[in-house]
Design a protein around this motif. Structure first.
Motif, PDB file in Angstrom:
ATOM      1  N   ARG A  50      -5.244 -39.798  12.033  1.00  0.00           N
ATOM      2  CA  ARG A  50      -4.266 -40.899  12.122  1.00  0.00           C
ATOM      3  C   ARG A  50      -4.255 -41.724  10.842  1.00  0.00           C
ATOM      4  O   ARG A  50      -3.201 -42.133  10.356  1.00  0.00           O
ATOM      5  CB  ARG A  50      -4.624 -41.819  13.285  1.00  0.00           C
ATOM      6  CG  ARG A  50      -4.181 -41.298  14.612  1.00  0.00           C
ATOM      7  CD  ARG A  50      -4.189 -42.450  15.613  1.00  0.00           C
ATOM      8  NE  ARG A  50      -4.006 -41.939  16.956  1.00  0.00           N
ATOM      9  CZ  ARG A  50      -4.609 -42.425  18.018  1.00  0.00           C
ATOM     10  NH1 ARG A  50      -5.429 -43.451  17.911  1.00  0.00           N
ATOM     11  NH2 ARG A  50      -4.381 -41.916  19.200  1.00  0.00           N
ATOM     12  N   ALA A  53      -2.503 -39.784   8.210  1.00  0.00           N
ATOM     13  CA  ALA A  53      -1.072 -39.736   8.521  1.00  0.00           C
ATOM     14  C   ALA A  53      -0.396 -41.047   8.113  1.00  0.00           C
ATOM     15  O   ALA A  53       0.706 -41.044   7.555  1.00  0.00           O
ATOM     16  CB  ALA A  53      -0.855 -39.459  10.008  1.00  0.00           C
ATOM     17  N   ALA A  54      -1.077 -42.165   8.354  1.00  0.00           N
ATOM     18  CA  ALA A  54      -0.501 -43.469   8.000  1.00  0.00           C
ATOM     19  C   ALA A  54      -0.284 -43.565   6.485  1.00  0.00           C
ATOM     20  O   ALA A  54       0.673 -44.191   6.022  1.00  0.00           O
ATOM     21  CB  ALA A  54      -1.418 -44.591   8.481  1.00  0.00           C
ATOM     22  N   LYS A  55      -1.178 -42.933   5.717  1.00  0.00           N
ATOM     23  CA  LYS A  55      -1.068 -43.007   4.249  1.00  0.00           C
ATOM     24  C   LYS A  55      -0.103 -41.973   3.667  1.00  0.00           C
ATOM     25  O   LYS A  55       0.220 -42.041   2.490  1.00  0.00           O
ATOM     26  CB  LYS A  55      -2.452 -42.806   3.603  1.00  0.00           C
ATOM     27  CG  LYS A  55      -3.426 -43.930   3.936  1.00  0.00           C
ATOM     28  CD  LYS A  55      -4.736 -43.754   3.197  1.00  0.00           C
ATOM     29  CE  LYS A  55      -4.681 -44.458   1.845  1.00  0.00           C
ATOM     30  NZ  LYS A  55      -6.044 -44.614   1.264  1.00  0.00           N
ATOM     31  N   THR A  56       0.325 -40.999   4.487  1.00  0.00           N
ATOM     32  CA  THR A  56       1.158 -39.917   3.949  1.00  0.00           C
ATOM     33  C   THR A  56       2.528 -39.809   4.617  1.00  0.00           C
ATOM     34  O   THR A  56       3.327 -38.964   4.244  1.00  0.00           O
ATOM     35  CB  THR A  56       0.445 -38.545   4.108  1.00  0.00           C
ATOM     36  OG1 THR A  56       0.108 -38.366   5.490  1.00  0.00           O
ATOM     37  CG2 THR A  56      -0.822 -38.473   3.269  1.00  0.00           C
ATOM     38  N   ARG A  57       2.789 -40.690   5.599  1.00  0.00           N
ATOM     39  CA  ARG A  57       4.051 -40.602   6.349  1.00  0.00           C
ATOM     40  C   ARG A  57       5.264 -40.679   5.428  1.00  0.00           C
ATOM     41  O   ARG A  57       6.270 -40.007   5.645  1.00  0.00           O
ATOM     42  CB  ARG A  57       4.097 -41.720   7.402  1.00  0.00           C
ATOM     43  CG  ARG A  57       5.033 -41.442   8.560  1.00  0.00           C
ATOM     44  CD  ARG A  57       4.879 -42.498   9.658  1.00  0.00           C
ATOM     45  NE  ARG A  57       3.548 -42.562  10.240  1.00  0.00           N
ATOM     46  CZ  ARG A  57       3.100 -41.759  11.195  1.00  0.00           C
ATOM     47  NH1 ARG A  57       3.889 -40.843  11.694  1.00  0.00           N
ATOM     48  NH2 ARG A  57       1.874 -41.885  11.657  1.00  0.00           N
ATOM     49  N   HIS A  58       5.135 -41.501   4.352  1.00  0.00           N
ATOM     50  CA  HIS A  58       6.265 -41.702   3.437  1.00  0.00           C
ATOM     51  C   HIS A  58       6.628 -40.424   2.665  1.00  0.00           C
ATOM     52  O   HIS A  58       7.714 -40.335   2.105  1.00  0.00           O
ATOM     53  CB  HIS A  58       5.965 -42.839   2.455  1.00  0.00           C
ATOM     54  CG  HIS A  58       4.824 -42.553   1.521  1.00  0.00           C
ATOM     55  ND1 HIS A  58       3.501 -42.617   1.933  1.00  0.00           N
ATOM     56  CD2 HIS A  58       4.801 -42.192   0.229  1.00  0.00           C
ATOM     57  CE1 HIS A  58       2.731 -42.305   0.898  1.00  0.00           C
ATOM     58  NE2 HIS A  58       3.485 -42.042  -0.143  1.00  0.00           N
ATOM     59  N   GLN A  60       7.272 -37.745   4.060  1.00  0.00           N
ATOM     60  CA  GLN A  60       8.228 -37.079   4.961  1.00  0.00           C
ATOM     61  C   GLN A  60       8.019 -35.568   5.021  1.00  0.00           C
ATOM     62  O   GLN A  60       8.964 -34.778   4.886  1.00  0.00           O
ATOM     63  CB  GLN A  60       9.667 -37.424   4.565  1.00  0.00           C
ATOM     64  CG  GLN A  60       9.935 -38.925   4.667  1.00  0.00           C
ATOM     65  CD  GLN A  60      11.367 -39.292   4.354  1.00  0.00           C
ATOM     66  OE1 GLN A  60      11.858 -39.058   3.242  1.00  0.00           O
ATOM     67  NE2 GLN A  60      12.047 -39.842   5.339  1.00  0.00           N
ATOM     68  N   THR A  62       7.394 -31.896   6.546  1.00  0.00           N
ATOM     69  CA  THR A  62       7.864 -31.191   7.741  1.00  0.00           C
ATOM     70  C   THR A  62       6.785 -30.256   8.269  1.00  0.00           C
ATOM     71  O   THR A  62       6.903 -29.710   9.358  1.00  0.00           O
ATOM     72  CB  THR A  62       9.120 -30.347   7.436  1.00  0.00           C
ATOM     73  OG1 THR A  62       8.781 -29.371   6.434  1.00  0.00           O
ATOM     74  CG2 THR A  62      10.260 -31.212   6.939  1.00  0.00           C
ATOM     75  N   VAL A  78      -3.884 -34.337  11.340  1.00  0.00           N
ATOM     76  CA  VAL A  78      -2.837 -35.008  10.562  1.00  0.00           C
ATOM     77  C   VAL A  78      -1.462 -34.531  11.053  1.00  0.00           C
ATOM     78  O   VAL A  78      -0.543 -35.333  11.239  1.00  0.00           O
ATOM     79  CB  VAL A  78      -3.004 -34.748   9.042  1.00  0.00           C
ATOM     80  CG1 VAL A  78      -1.821 -35.308   8.262  1.00  0.00           C
ATOM     81  CG2 VAL A  78      -4.306 -35.363   8.539  1.00  0.00           C
ATOM     82  N   ALA A  81      -0.663 -36.278  14.279  1.00  0.00           N
ATOM     83  CA  ALA A  81      -0.305 -37.688  14.092  1.00  0.00           C
ATOM     84  C   ALA A  81       1.075 -37.843  13.444  1.00  0.00           C
ATOM     85  O   ALA A  81       1.788 -38.806  13.717  1.00  0.00           O
ATOM     86  CB  ALA A  81      -1.371 -38.389  13.252  1.00  0.00           C
ATOM     87  N   LEU A  82       1.450 -36.882  12.581  1.00  0.00           N
ATOM     88  CA  LEU A  82       2.763 -36.954  11.929  1.00  0.00           C
ATOM     89  C   LEU A  82       3.861 -36.348  12.804  1.00  0.00           C
ATOM     90  O   LEU A  82       5.045 -36.509  12.516  1.00  0.00           O
ATOM     91  CB  LEU A  82       2.732 -36.204  10.587  1.00  0.00           C
ATOM     92  CG  LEU A  82       1.944 -36.844   9.440  1.00  0.00           C
ATOM     93  CD1 LEU A  82       1.919 -35.898   8.233  1.00  0.00           C
ATOM     94  CD2 LEU A  82       2.539 -38.188   9.038  1.00  0.00           C
TER      95      LEU A  82
END
Ligand SMILES: [Zn+2]
Length: 189
Positions: A50, A53-58, A60, A62, A78, A81-82
Motif C-alpha cells: 500500500r 502504491a501510494a508513492k507510484t499511483r501518479h 498510472q 496498467t 502493489v 493496492a493499485l
C-alpha cells in the motif's frame, strides 16, 4: 509509512541483521537485509504494498511487472493496492522472460516492482523484457534502495527506505580488524 516505520518492520521480522557478514560478493558488511522474512507476514507485505502504491499511483500503471523470485510477493501487493494486474518475469536459459502465458500489450504502462534495488541491473533487465513486448515502462519501485545510481537506472524510481550499506574488502574490514567473527548468511539480501 516513513523510513523508520519500514525499518521497524524489518527489525521486528528479524530481517535487518546487524553484525559482521560475508556477502555473496565476498565483501564484508555490518548490515544484512533479508526482505523475504518481512514479506512472509501477510499484514506487513500488504502495508508495504500500500505504501509503495501510494508513492507510484501518479505513474498510472496498467500492470506491475516483477523479476522472480524476490519481486513476486511485493509486486502482487502493489498490484492489488493499485487495482492492476501483477505479473513476473523469470529466467530460462539465463535470459529473463515472460512465461506462463503472461502477456503485455503495446498500450500497457508498466511499473517494475522489486524488493531491493541494489545496482539497478535487474530493474533494467526487467524493463527490457517489457519493452520487447512493445509496452511502455513508466517507472520502478522497491521497498529498499541499497545505494542505486538513479542516472544509471534512467527511470523514475520510488522506494520506501534508502539504506547505504558500507561494504569492505576483508583486508580493509574494521570488524575483522577488531577480531569480530564473520557470518555468511544463507542467500543474497
Ligand atoms: Zn570483516
Amino acid at each position: 509509512m516513513d523510513q523508520e516505520a519500514v525499518l521497524g518492520l524489518f527489525r521486528q521480522s528479524g530481517a535487518l541483521l546487524e553484525g559482521h557478514f560475508k556477502l555473496s560478493s565476498g565483501l564484508h558488511s555490518e548490515r544484512y537485509l533479508q526482505s523475504a522474512l518481512v514479506l512472509q507476514h501477510a499484514e506487513f507485505a500488504e502495508a508495504l504494498g500500500r505504501a509503495l502504491a501510494a508513492k507510484t499511483r501518479h505513474f498510472q500503471a496498467t500492470v506491475v511487472l516483477s523479476p522472480a523470485l524476490g519481486g513476486i510477493v511485493i509486486g502482487q501487493e502493489v498490484g492489488r493496492a493499485l487495482g492492476v494486474r501483477a505479473i513476473f518475469a523469470e529466467r530460462q536459459d539465463k535470459v529473463l522472460q515472460l512465461r506462463r502465458g503472461f502477456t503485455l500489450e503495446a498500450s500497457d504502462r508498466v511499473l517494475i516492482v522489486e524488493d531491493v534495488i541494489t545496482t539497478g541491473g535487474s530493474t533494467r533487465e526487467t524493463a527490457v523484457v517489457a519493452e520487447a513486448s512493445g509496452a511502455s515502462v513508466i517507472g520502478a519501485a522497491a521497498i529498499v534502495d541499497r545505494g542505486s545510481d538513479p542516472a544509471r537506472l534512467d527511470l523514475p524510481m520510488q522506494t520506501l527506505v534508502r539504506l547505504d550499506v558500507p561494504t569492505y574488502q576483508p583486508e580493509a574490514c574494521p570488524l575483522c580488524a577488531r577480531g569480530v567473527a564473520v557470518v555468511k548468511p544463507g542467500s543474497r539480501g
